[in-house]
Design a protein around this motif. Structure first.
Motif, PDB file in Angstrom:
ATOM      1  N   GLU A 205       0.830  -1.207   0.000  1.00 28.90           N
ATOM      2  CA  GLU A 205       0.000   0.000   0.000  1.00 28.90           C
ATOM      3  C   GLU A 205       0.867   1.261   0.000  1.00 28.90           C
ATOM      4  OE1 GLU A 205      -3.254   0.562  -0.140  1.00 28.90           O
ATOM      5  OE2 GLU A 205      -3.836  -1.535  -0.294  1.00 28.90           O
ATOM      6  N   ALA A 206       1.949   1.228   0.767  1.00 29.26           N
ATOM      7  CA  ALA A 206       2.833   2.401   0.813  1.00 29.26           C
ATOM      8  C   ALA A 206       3.462   2.663  -0.544  1.00 29.26           C
ATOM      9  CB  ALA A 206       3.910   2.205   1.877  1.00 29.26           C
ATOM     10  N   LEU A 207       3.906   1.613  -1.225  1.00 34.79           N
ATOM     11  CA  LEU A 207       4.518   1.780  -2.543  1.00 34.79           C
ATOM     12  C   LEU A 207       3.497   2.246  -3.573  1.00 34.79           C
ATOM     13  CD1 LEU A 207       6.844  -1.363  -2.675  1.00 34.79           C
ATOM     14  CD2 LEU A 207       7.502   1.023  -2.265  1.00 34.79           C
ATOM     15  N   ALA A 208       2.263   1.760  -3.476  1.00 29.76           N
ATOM     16  CA  ALA A 208       1.207   2.211  -4.386  1.00 29.76           C
ATOM     17  C   ALA A 208       0.956   3.705  -4.206  1.00 29.76           C
ATOM     18  CB  ALA A 208      -0.069   1.418  -4.151  1.00 29.76           C
ATOM     19  N   ALA A 209       1.093   4.191  -2.968  1.00 32.80           N
ATOM     20  CA  ALA A 209       0.917   5.618  -2.713  1.00 32.80           C
ATOM     21  C   ALA A 209       2.107   6.430  -3.196  1.00 32.80           C
ATOM     22  CB  ALA A 209       0.696   5.857  -1.218  1.00 32.80           C
ATOM     23  N   VAL A 210       3.278   5.803  -3.271  1.00 35.20           N
ATOM     24  CA  VAL A 210       4.460   6.481  -3.807  1.00 35.20           C
ATOM     25  C   VAL A 210       4.265   6.809  -5.273  1.00 35.20           C
ATOM     26  CG1 VAL A 210       6.865   6.067  -4.497  1.00 35.20           C
ATOM     27  CG2 VAL A 210       6.151   5.637  -2.148  1.00 35.20           C
ATOM     28  N   SER A 211       3.848   5.811  -6.061  1.00 34.92           N
ATOM     29  CA  SER A 211       3.632   6.010  -7.499  1.00 34.92           C
ATOM     30  C   SER A 211       2.951   4.783  -8.084  1.00 34.92           C
ATOM     31  CB  SER A 211       4.967   6.238  -8.221  1.00 34.92           C
ATOM     32  OG  SER A 211       4.801   6.188  -9.622  1.00 34.92           O
ATOM     33  N   PRO A 212       2.043   4.965  -9.040  1.00 35.84           N
ATOM     34  CA  PRO A 212       1.460   3.804  -9.734  1.00 35.84           C
ATOM     35  C   PRO A 212       2.506   3.002 -10.500  1.00 35.84           C
ATOM     36  CG  PRO A 212       0.193   5.806 -10.179  1.00 35.84           C
ATOM     37  CD  PRO A 212       1.450   6.236  -9.495  1.00 35.84           C
ATOM     38  N   ALA A 213       3.674   3.606 -10.744  1.00 41.11           N
ATOM     39  CA  ALA A 213       4.739   2.907 -11.474  1.00 41.11           C
ATOM     40  C   ALA A 213       5.524   1.954 -10.584  1.00 41.11           C
ATOM     41  CB  ALA A 213       5.698   3.920 -12.095  1.00 41.11           C
ATOM     42  N   VAL A 214       5.243   1.968  -9.275  1.00 41.10           N
ATOM     43  CA  VAL A 214       5.960   1.111  -8.329  1.00 41.10           C
ATOM     44  C   VAL A 214       5.023   0.029  -7.824  1.00 41.10           C
ATOM     45  CG1 VAL A 214       7.321   1.039  -6.209  1.00 41.10           C
ATOM     46  CG2 VAL A 214       7.352   3.090  -7.630  1.00 41.10           C
ATOM     47  N   THR A 215       5.380  -1.238  -8.014  1.00 44.33           N
ATOM     48  CA  THR A 215       4.533  -2.345  -7.593  1.00 44.33           C
ATOM     49  C   THR A 215       5.341  -3.351  -6.774  1.00 44.33           C
ATOM     50  OG1 THR A 215       4.955  -3.508  -9.687  1.00 44.33           O
ATOM     51  CG2 THR A 215       2.962  -2.150  -9.562  1.00 44.33           C
ATOM     52  N   LEU A 216       4.625  -4.060  -5.916  1.00 44.97           N
ATOM     53  CA  LEU A 216       5.243  -5.072  -5.057  1.00 44.97           C
ATOM     54  C   LEU A 216       4.707  -6.442  -5.426  1.00 44.97           C
ATOM     55  CD1 LEU A 216       6.847  -6.024  -2.514  1.00 44.97           C
ATOM     56  CD2 LEU A 216       4.761  -5.538  -1.192  1.00 44.97           C
ATOM     57  N   ASP A 217       5.601  -7.390  -5.678  1.00 45.45           N
ATOM     58  CA  ASP A 217       5.237  -8.795  -5.874  1.00 45.45           C
ATOM     59  C   ASP A 217       5.684  -9.536  -4.616  1.00 45.45           C
ATOM     60  OD1 ASP A 217       5.050 -11.504  -6.520  1.00 45.45           O
ATOM     61  OD2 ASP A 217       5.588 -11.181  -8.620  1.00 45.45           O
ATOM     62  N   GLU A 218       4.744  -9.745  -3.702  1.00 47.45           N
ATOM     63  CA  GLU A 218       5.114 -10.337  -2.418  1.00 47.45           C
ATOM     64  C   GLU A 218       5.608 -11.764  -2.576  1.00 47.45           C
ATOM     65  OE1 GLU A 218       2.934  -9.272   1.202  1.00 47.45           O
ATOM     66  OE2 GLU A 218       1.409  -8.432  -0.135  1.00 47.45           O
ATOM     67  N   ALA A 219       5.002 -12.525  -3.492  1.00 51.50           N
ATOM     68  CA  ALA A 219       5.412 -13.917  -3.685  1.00 51.50           C
ATOM     69  C   ALA A 219       6.849 -13.998  -4.182  1.00 51.50           C
ATOM     70  CB  ALA A 219       4.464 -14.612  -4.666  1.00 51.50           C
ATOM     71  N   ALA A 220       7.205 -13.101  -5.113  1.00 51.07           N
ATOM     72  CA  ALA A 220       8.563 -13.101  -5.663  1.00 51.07           C
ATOM     73  C   ALA A 220       9.529 -12.290  -4.802  1.00 51.07           C
ATOM     74  CB  ALA A 220       8.560 -12.534  -7.081  1.00 51.07           C
ATOM     75  N   GLU A 221       9.007 -11.634  -3.767  1.00 55.47           N
ATOM     76  CA  GLU A 221       9.816 -10.783  -2.897  1.00 55.47           C
ATOM     77  C   GLU A 221      10.603  -9.762  -3.726  1.00 55.47           C
ATOM     78  OE1 GLU A 221      11.874 -14.045  -0.784  1.00 55.47           O
ATOM     79  OE2 GLU A 221      10.873 -13.275   1.015  1.00 55.47           O
ATOM     80  N   ARG A 222       9.828  -9.006  -4.519  1.00 58.04           N
ATOM     81  CA  ARG A 222      10.472  -8.082  -5.451  1.00 58.04           C
ATOM     82  C   ARG A 222       9.612  -6.838  -5.649  1.00 58.04           C
ATOM     83  NH1 ARG A 222      11.580 -11.399  -9.990  1.00 58.04           N
ATOM     84  NH2 ARG A 222       9.489 -11.002 -10.775  1.00 58.04           N
ATOM     85  N   ILE A 223      10.278  -5.695  -5.716  1.00 59.21           N
ATOM     86  CA  ILE A 223       9.646  -4.431  -6.096  1.00 59.21           C
ATOM     87  C   ILE A 223      10.035  -4.145  -7.544  1.00 59.21           C
ATOM     88  CG2 ILE A 223       9.608  -1.927  -5.705  1.00 59.21           C
ATOM     89  CD1 ILE A 223      10.324  -2.570  -2.751  1.00 59.21           C
ATOM     90  N   THR A 224       9.052  -3.750  -8.344  1.00 63.19           N
ATOM     91  CA  THR A 224       9.312  -3.403  -9.744  1.00 63.19           C
ATOM     92  C   THR A 224       8.936  -1.949  -9.979  1.00 63.19           C
ATOM     93  OG1 THR A 224       8.870  -5.676 -10.466  1.00 63.19           O
ATOM     94  CG2 THR A 224       8.787  -3.958 -12.144  1.00 63.19           C
ATOM     95  N   VAL A 225       9.867  -1.202 -10.556  1.00 64.28           N
ATOM     96  CA  VAL A 225       9.620   0.199 -10.896  1.00 64.28           C
ATOM     97  C   VAL A 225       9.589   0.303 -12.411  1.00 64.28           C
ATOM     98  CG1 VAL A 225      10.364   2.577 -10.591  1.00 64.28           C
ATOM     99  CG2 VAL A 225      10.885   0.881  -8.820  1.00 64.28           C
ATOM    100  N   ASP A 226       8.443   0.682 -12.944  1.00 62.24           N
ATOM    101  CA  ASP A 226       8.250   0.747 -14.390  1.00 62.24           C
ATOM    102  C   ASP A 226       8.958   1.976 -14.939  1.00 62.24           C
ATOM    103  OD1 ASP A 226       7.289   0.190 -16.918  1.00 62.24           O
ATOM    104  OD2 ASP A 226       5.388   1.238 -16.609  1.00 62.24           O
ATOM    105  N   LYS A 227      10.123   1.761 -15.564  1.00 60.97           N
ATOM    106  CA  LYS A 227      10.919   2.838 -16.136  1.00 60.97           C
ATOM    107  C   LYS A 227      11.510   2.376 -17.455  1.00 60.97           C
ATOM    108  CE  LYS A 227      13.755   5.213 -13.513  1.00 60.97           C
ATOM    109  NZ  LYS A 227      13.275   6.601 -13.529  1.00 60.97           N
ATOM    110  N   LEU A 228      11.926   3.347 -18.270  1.00 65.70           N
ATOM    111  CA  LEU A 228      12.563   3.015 -19.535  1.00 65.70           C
ATOM    112  C   LEU A 228      14.045   2.732 -19.323  1.00 65.70           C
ATOM    113  CD1 LEU A 228      10.821   5.464 -22.001  1.00 65.70           C
ATOM    114  CD2 LEU A 228      10.907   2.983 -22.193  1.00 65.70           C
ATOM    115  N   SER A 229      14.324   1.846 -18.409  1.00 63.95           N
ATOM    116  CA  SER A 229      15.694   1.414 -18.143  1.00 63.95           C
ATOM    117  C   SER A 229      15.631   0.049 -17.488  1.00 63.95           C
ATOM    118  CB  SER A 229      16.427   2.401 -17.226  1.00 63.95           C
ATOM    119  OG  SER A 229      15.748   2.529 -15.993  1.00 63.95           O
ATOM    120  N   GLU A 230      16.742  -0.670 -17.570  1.00 58.82           N
ATOM    121  CA  GLU A 230      16.846  -1.988 -16.954  1.00 58.82           C
ATOM    122  C   GLU A 230      17.843  -1.908 -15.802  1.00 58.82           C
ATOM    123  OE1 GLU A 230      15.273  -4.747 -17.531  1.00 58.82           O
ATOM    124  OE2 GLU A 230      14.403  -4.604 -19.537  1.00 58.82           O
ATOM    125  N   GLY A 231      17.506  -2.526 -14.698  1.00 59.08           N
ATOM    126  CA  GLY A 231      18.433  -2.551 -13.586  1.00 59.08           C
ATOM    127  C   GLY A 231      17.944  -3.463 -12.491  1.00 59.08           C
TER     128      GLY A 231
END
Length: 366
Positions: A205-231
Motif C-alpha cells: 500500500e505504501a509503494l502504491a501511494a508512492v507512485s502507480p509505477a511502483v509495484t510489489l510482488d510479495e510472492a517473488a519478494e520483489r519491487i518493480t519500478v516501471d521505467k525506460l531502463s533496466e536494472g
C-alpha cells in the motif's frame, strides 16, 4: 523495461521514509538548470534566477552535469554508508558525503560518463588505467568543462570534495534556505503518511501511494519500478529508503548502484503541463515516439547530449541504425543537434516533449 529491487529478508523496520535536505537541494539545482523538465516550477525558477549572484551562476556551470545531465548519487550519500539515514540538516548530509570512500565519491561523481555497469561491480576508476582513459574520452565529447572537472577529480578527489561542499553551502544560502522550511513541512507530512501506511497496511500500500509505477510482488519478494531502463538491486543490508521530493516532479529516481542500499526518490506533487501546437505536427511527433528503440534513445537524450557512436554502443545498434532513428526524431522536431569540434551532439528537446500530453488533449477537443 523496469528496475527491480529484490527484498528477500527485508523486515518491516528496515523500510524508512525520510526527507533529505541535500537531495532536495540537488533537485533545486536540477530545476534551475533544466526548467523544461519542471513546467510547474517556472515561477519559482524565474524568481530565483532573477536574484542569483552572477558569480555563483557561473560557478554552477562548472559541474552542472552532477544534477543536470544525471542526478548524481552524491545527493543521496546515506545510501553508500551501511545503516545511515538522511540527516535532518544539510550540514549533517554533507558530512555523510565526506564519509564516502574516494572510490565511491569518484564513481558517483562520474556517473555522467555513462558508467556501463551501474548495477554491477565495475573497474575501479582510480586504479584502472583503461577505465580512466575511457571516462576521459567520454568527458571529452561533452566539452572542456567536463574534461577539466574529470581530470581534477581523478587527480585529487579531496580537493573536489572540499570544492563541492563549499559550493553547495553557497547554493543553500543563495537559493535554497528560504525555500526549504516550506518544503520540509510538506515532505515531513508525506513521510508521516507513508510511514502510517507501512504500519497499518504494509509495504504494498505504501509503494502504491508512492507512485502507480511502483509495484510489489510479495510472492517473488520483489519491487518493480516501471521505467525506460533496466536494472536490478537487492536490499542486502536490510534497508530500503523512500525519500520524498517536492521539486522533483516528474522524476521518479531509483538508486540501485552496486554496493549501495536502494533508494526510491519519489515526487509528492504533480503540477500540470502547459499547452500549444498543430494536429499534423502532433501526429508526426507521437508517431516518432511510438517506436520502442526511439523511446529508449530519448531516455538518454533527455538527460544529456550523446554522439551517434555513444548511442550505438549503449543500445547495441550500429551507427547507421541509430542515425536513421535520430533522423525520424529530428524531422518531428524532438531532437536538436549541434557540433563541438569533431563531435556531433544530439539532445532531446524536453520542452516540446513535456507539452505532448496537453497538445494531444487540445487537439482532440478542438
Amino acid at each position: 523495461m523496469s528496475v527491480r529491487i529484490d527484498i528477500a529478508g527485508l523486515r518491516p523496520e528496515g523500510v524508512a521514509v525520510v526527507p533529505s535536505p541535500l537531495a532536495e537541494l540537488g533537485m533545486a539545482l536540477h530545476a534551475l538548470s533544466e526548467p523544461g523538465h519542471h513546467p510547474g516550477l517556472q515561477g519559482w525558477v524565474t524568481g530565483v534566477t532573477a536574484r542569483l549572484d552572477s558569480h555563483l551562476a557561473d560557478r554552477m556551470c562548472e559541474a552542472d552535469f552532477l544534477w543536470r545531465t544525471t542526478y548524481s548519487d552524491l545527493f543521496l550519500p546515506f545510501a553508500g554508508i551501511p545503516g545511515a539515514l538522511p540527516g535532518e540538516t544539510l550540514a549533517e548530509e554533507l558530512d555523510l558525503v565526506d564519509k564516502l570512500t574516494d572510490e565511491q565519491f569518484v564513481d558517483a561523481a562520474l556517473e555522467f560518463t555513462c558508467v556501463p555497469a551501474y548495477d554491477a561491480q565495475a573497474p575501479f576508476i582510480l586504479s584502472d588505467p583503461a577505465e580512466r582513459r575511457r571516462v576521459l574520452e567520454v568527458a571529452a565529447a561533452r566539452g572542456p568543462g567536463p574534461v577539466r572537472f574529470t581530470r581534477r577529480l581523478l587527480d585529487d578527489p579531496p580537493s573536489v570534495r572540499a570544492w563541492l561542499r563549499r559550493f553547495l553551502e553557497e547554493c543553500d544560502e543563495a537559493v535554497f534556505r528560504g525555500t526549504w522550511p516550506r518544503l520540509r513541512h510538506q515532505l515531513a507530512a508525506d513521510a508521516r503518511h507513508k510511514t502510517e501506511l507501512l504500519r497499518r497496511k504494509g509495504l504494498g500500500e505504501a509503494l502504491a501511494a508512492v507512485s502507480p509505477a511502483v509495484t510489489l510482488d510479495e510472492a517473488a519478494e520483489r519491487i518493480t519500478v516501471d521505467k525506460l531502463s533496466e536494472g536490478r538491486a537487492a536490499t542486502t543490508g536490510g534497508t530500503l529508503l523512500l525519500v520524498p521530493t517536492s521539486l522533483g516532479w516528474p522524476h521518479l529516481n531509483v538508486l540501485y548502484r552496486h554496493g549501495w542500499q536502494p533508494v526510491l526518490h519519489y515526487p509528492v506533487g504533480s503540477p500540470e503541463l502547459a499547452s500549444p501546437p498543430s494536429v499534423e505536427q502532433l501526429t508526426l511527433r507521437m508517431t516518432a515516439l511510438s517506436h520502442p528503440v526511439r523511446m529508449r534513445i530519448c531516455r538518454h537524450l533527455a538527460r544529456s547530449v550523446y554522439t551517434t557512436g555513444e548511442l550505438a554502443q549503449v543500445h547495441g545498434l550500429t551507427a547507421p541504425e541509430v542515425s536513421r532513428h535520430l533522423g525520424v526524431l529530428k524531422k518531428a522536431g524532438l531532437v536538436t543537434t549541434r557540433r563541438r569540434g569533431r563531435y556531433v551532439l544530439h539532445q532531446l528537446d524536453v520542452t516540446v516533449v513535456a507539452r505532448l500530453g496537453s497538445d494531444f488533449l487540445e487537439g482532440i477537443l478542438r
